[in-house]
Design an enzyme around this catalytic site. Structure first.
Site, mmCIF file in Angstrom:
data_model
loop_
_atom_site.group_PDB
_atom_site.id
_atom_site.type_symbol
_atom_site.label_atom_id
_atom_site.label_comp_id
_atom_site.label_asym_id
_atom_site.label_seq_id
_atom_site.Cartn_x
_atom_site.Cartn_y
_atom_site.Cartn_z
ATOM 1 N N HIS A 145 -19.751 30.068 25.076
ATOM 2 C CA HIS A 145 -18.495 29.338 25.275
ATOM 3 C C HIS A 145 -17.409 30.340 25.592
ATOM 4 O O HIS A 145 -17.253 31.324 24.883
ATOM 5 C CB HIS A 145 -18.118 28.572 24.006
ATOM 6 C CG HIS A 145 -18.982 27.385 23.756
ATOM 7 N ND1 HIS A 145 -18.931 26.266 24.521
ATOM 8 C CD2 HIS A 145 -19.936 27.170 22.836
ATOM 9 C CE1 HIS A 145 -19.818 25.390 24.082
ATOM 10 N NE2 HIS A 145 -20.453 25.914 23.056
ATOM 11 N N CYS A 187 -17.558 28.551 30.621
ATOM 12 C CA CYS A 187 -16.390 27.898 31.200
ATOM 13 C C CYS A 187 -15.407 28.990 31.628
ATOM 14 O O CYS A 187 -15.225 29.960 30.901
ATOM 15 C CB CYS A 187 -15.691 27.016 30.167
ATOM 16 S SG CYS A 187 -16.761 25.741 29.516
#
Lengths: 371, 551
Positions: A145, A187
């Site tokens: 992440h 991301c």
């Protein structure tokens, strides 16, 4: 005779291309930074790249595999001892010979940076070290992440893009790599390679700043998403690569266009010296040994005549260590874009003008109303 | 997967037609499913007989089976419970529970232990089990200690099914003292209802699609008002309500069988519950990401505390402003012709003012204590002298003490040496306003609905009352705004919102039973509504009543 000249030319260009990459060994550092059952897909991502890299020839002794959590033996895994990357359990990427070097809570920012820079305590075993030299091509793959400028490790700490760039610069100054391929699937992954400033780094990311990387498909029996889109299509691409494949980096840049990935993959090649078109996939993903077959005898004795010529050369001034290496002369970096400010004198002049006009209009005696 | 559940369920549902609680049969069946089965017996004597549920001396057994997670350490658990009632109205739930136990036993992905609990005498049994599990004894229950334990409970679901086919599932969230589970549990239930295709409701009302129209809005407001009233009552509206005190997120799922064409069978409910349990199994932490304080006008919409608390804040500000006004009035002494006399007087007036204020405060609180303790204590003497049952005796004594408090101001003044002064009632009102503001503020923090409903009626009364108003009219208004009458209105409004309106005599009987339930909830489960109203709110209202009749 024209044919002879043409053949000669062809062989020499092949020869120059043959010795173009200049690396003699390959390493891979594959990191999954997130733990917990619902981050199954990150572990599956890393294991898919591990699988491809091993299949193409890099041995376990040259792979540093870091997995932050154990998905195969997690209590919630309905198929214990497996990690699947395709739904309907087509492909188990956790086979019998997976060798994890850093597991669980050992995957921290500090350990990752120590692996890259080589600053490990003497007691660290060989399997946990990145023993690369200046002729190593290193593949670094990160997943987890992330956000704008950082990557989250283990839900408790982060590594920033500045730290990563500095780590790579340390690696460059200690000559720990010849060329580096950096792939990140998180991301806003493109933010992680924005700050690189060391030469010979090529970077790929699964999404631009402001975009999220999406996961591919859930498996209804296991109950979680199995892979991220970018790595899924990367795996599909790599499955077609074999050790003798001539596919180059431009093909890799085309993996997972926006129609399949929803996010826009990005890449950065300005720090890389060679043309991406001439960089083979197997330069980083495989461990291809270069073999030259020659049918002629190589004359070793003719080298004795050369020292006579060498003494006639004028003495050159002593060069520093860094300057002797050819790259230091060639490297051109774009000057950093500074934000434009109006010159300081201009602002000072403007304020002086305003004050003069004010006092001219209203007179000095009005100053007492202000103070 | 669903093909496995059907034969298991049919097998179980056929068997449960027995009378009472078939303890041995349940133990044997659970053991046959591979669970670790334990029992717990408990006894409790209620302070007075409960006429709604017809019980006085309660003796029962809880049975629970623990499904151990195959590979996980025994640190966390989930609970699925079904209350077993003596009149067999919840047998389908017990059958479904056993069917799920057998199905769950054959899966390997459980990371938490699952406790299948069948409790007797619904809330009393559940309280005994929870107290035994957590080694506490809050309510004076007598129970045998639990032999088997499974780790800290992360979430619980309580099942109530009275028929084998249902038309909709109702979700009950309100727990003891108005506590609510995390909103994520409600969202989880709704998500699975959508996925499996079962109709689901909250407060028994079906959701409407038209939010923009007036009817849709009224419907939503009605649903929300039902939730407010249920939360204000402070009683657990399902067996799950007692879990919340131990920070275990719990909800009750109730199957409703109405006159719709499309029926859902037990297999589908089983799949829904299985899905919910699998989701709860995958959790790594306790549910804490979503709101704990909310009101729901429907299952898909909620009003968070940030939206509804300012409404209460504005009401509390009225009290504070009025108190500030009184403080200023008290601080500036009345303009006297001679300055010297004007300076001397305030000192002595304040001293006398404080003393004359203390007496009504003490007497009001003593009346509150009497209202709290006497009804239960004096039920035997009341039964000897009057032809009423114990429950009626308790309730009527409470109402009698409540109305006796209305006569107090005339008697209080006999105890005050001097006359009451102008300053005296102002000081008393200042004290009463600040007291009420603090009380309502604290109540609203814990149980917003209760605080808000009390504020709506008490704040106008407190802000406006002075001795100079017309006595008869104001007295009537004060009585109509008193906590007792507020309770009466709430009963009527509640029935109205449930679409089962009652006539006046029926409403009165309901009101009496509500009072008795309130007293019983307090002694059985530790509900705080009755002590709050009797010991704190009622004396505060009496102070205001005293101000009205100040001489």
């Amino acid at each position: 005779s024209y044919l002879f000249i043409y053949l000669f030319y062809y062989i020499t260009t092949k020869a120059t291309q043959f010795f173009n990459s200049g690396h003699t060994n390959n390493w891979a550092v594959l990191v999954c930074t997130s733990r917990f059952w619902f981050n199954y897909r990150h572990v599956a991502n890393v294991l898919s790249v591990y699988r491809s890299v091993k299949r193409l020839g890099i041995p376990d002794s040259h792979i540093v595999l870091m997995l932050a959590d154990d998905m195969a033996c997690n209590h919630r895994n309905p198929k214990p001892a497996t990690v699947f990357s395709h739904k309907n359990m087509e492909l188990n990427v956790y086979g019998d010979d997976v060798e994890v070097d850093y597991r669980g809570y050992e995957v921290t920012v500090e350990n990752f940076l120590r692996v890259l820079t080589g600053r490990l305590p003497p007691s660290t075993p060989r399997s946990k070290r990145l023993l690369s030299d200046d002729r190593s091509n290193i593949l670094i793959y990160l997943t987890g992440h992330g956000g704008n400028g950082f990557l989250k490790f283990q839900d408790s700490e982060e590594i920033s893009n500045v730290e990563l760039a500095d780590a790579f610069e340390q690696m460059w100054q200690k000559r720990r790599y010849n060329e580096l391929l950096f792939i990140i699937d998180t991301c806003q992954g493109a933010s992680m390679y924005e700050r690189f400033y060391s030469p010979n780094i090529m970077a790929l990311a699964s999404s631009q700043v402001g975009e999220d990387s999406l996961s591919h498909q859930p498996d209804l029996a296991i109950g979680v998403h199995l892979m991220d889109r970018y790595t899924f299509y990367l795996l599909e691409f790599l499955e077609d690569i074999h050790p003798a494949s001539q596919a180059n980096m431009n093909d890799l840049f085309k993996v997972c266009p926006k129609s399949q990935c929803v996010s826009t993959p990005g890449h950065r090649t300005d720090l890389f010296l060679r043309d991406p078109r001439s960089v083979l996939i197997t330069d980083f993903f495989g461990s291809v040994r270069k073999v030259e077959i020659t049918r002629e005898a190589v004359n070793l004795t003719s080298a004795a005549e050369q020292p006579v010529e060498a003494t006639k050369e004028p003495k050159s001034e002593p060069l520093s260590y860094v300057d002797q290496l050819p790259v230091a002369e060639i490297i051109h970096q774009k000057p950093k874009q500074k934000d434009w400010h109006p010159p300081d004198g201009f602002i000072l002049g403007l304020w002086t003008l305003i004050l003069l006009v004010f006092f001219k209009t209203y007179g000095i005696k009005h100053l007492k109303h202000i103070f | 997967r669903s093909e496995h559940i059907t034969p298991i369920l049919a097998h179980h549902l056929l068997f449960i037609v027995l009378m009472g609680m078939p303890v041995e049969w349940l133990v044997k069946t659970m053991q046959a499913r591979g669970l670790e089965v334990f029992t717990q017996s408990f006894t409790r004597t209620l302070p007075f007989p409960d006429e709604n549920k017809e019980r006085y001396m309660v003796r029962g057994t809880n049975i629970y089976g623990i499904l151990r997670a195959p590979r996980a350490p025994r640190t966390e658990a989930l609970v699925l419970s079904a209350p077993c009632s003596p009149d067999n109205s919840n047998n389908q739930a017990v059958g479904l529970l056993l069917g799920l136990a057998q199905y769950f036993r054959s899966q390997i992905y459980w990371a938490k232990d699952i406790i299948f609990l069948v409790n007797e005498h619904d809330l009393i049994g559940m309280q005994a089990w929870l107290e035994g599990y957590h080694h506490t004894n809050i309510t004076g229950m007598d129970y045998t200690p639990l032999q088997g334990r499974a780790g800290s409970i992360q979430a619980a679901l309580s099942l109530e099914l009275s028929s084998d086919v249902i038309t909709s599932l109702d979700l009950v969230l309100e727990g003891l003292n108005g506590q609510l589970p995390n909103l994520d549990l409600a969202n989880l239930f709704h998500a699975f209802c959508q996925k499996i295709g079962v109709l689901c409701t909250i407060q028994g009302k079906l959701q409407r699609g038209d939010w923009d129209t007036a009817e849709g809005y009224t419907h939503a407001v009605q649903t929300m008002m039902l939730m407010v009233l249920k939360q204000a009552s402070g009683r657990p509206w399902g067996d799950h309500g007692l879990f919340l005190r131990y920070h275990i997120e719990a909800a009750s799922v109730r199957g409703i069988n109405s006159f719709r064409q499309y029926k859902t069978d037990a297999t589908t409910i089983g799949r829904l519950l299985e899905g919910m349990f699998r989701k709860l199994n995958n959790l790594l932490e306790r549910l804490h990401q979503s709101y704990f304080f909310y009101l729901m006008p429907s299952l898909t919409h909620f009003v968070s505390i940030g939206y509804y608390m300012p409404a209460f804040g504005l009401l509390a500000t009225i009290l504070l402003l009025r108190a500030l006004d009184l403080w200023v009035q008290l601080g500036t002494p009345a303009q006297v012709t001679e300055d010297g006399a004007g300076e001397v007087e305030p000192v002595s007036i304040n001293n006398q003012g404080v003393l004359s204020v203390l007496t009504p405060v003490v007497i009001s609180h003593l009346t509150g204590v009497a209202l709290y303790t006497l009804p239960v204590l004096s039920q035997e003497t009341a039964v000897e002298h009057f032809p009423v049952s114990e429950t009626e005796a308790v309730v009527l004594t409470a109402i009698a003490i409540y109305t006796a408090g209305l006569a107090l101001p005339h008697n209080t003044h006999r105890f005050i040496s001097g006359e009451g002064t102008e300053q005296g009632w102002r000081v008393l009102k200042l004290v009463a306003l600040l007291y009420l503001a603090v009380l309502l503020g604290c109540t609203a923090l814990i149980n917003f609905s209760l605080g808000f409903i009390l504020a709506i009626t008490l704040v106008p009364a407190a802000a406006c009352v002075t001795p100079h108003m017309p006595k008869a009219l104001t007295a009537l208004a004060m009585v109509l705004l008193s906590p007792g009458c507020t309770l009466l209105y709430c009963v009527f409004i509640f029935q109205e919102l449930q679409e089962a309106p009652v006539t006046l005599p029926e409403g009165w009987m309901l009101f009496l039973s509500v009072i008795s339930q309130g007293i019983l909830d307090h002694s059985l489960y530790g509900s705080l509504v009755y002590p709050l109203l009797a010991l704190l709110i009622y004396p505060c209202w009496l102070l205001l009543w005293n101000i009205l009749f100040w001489k």
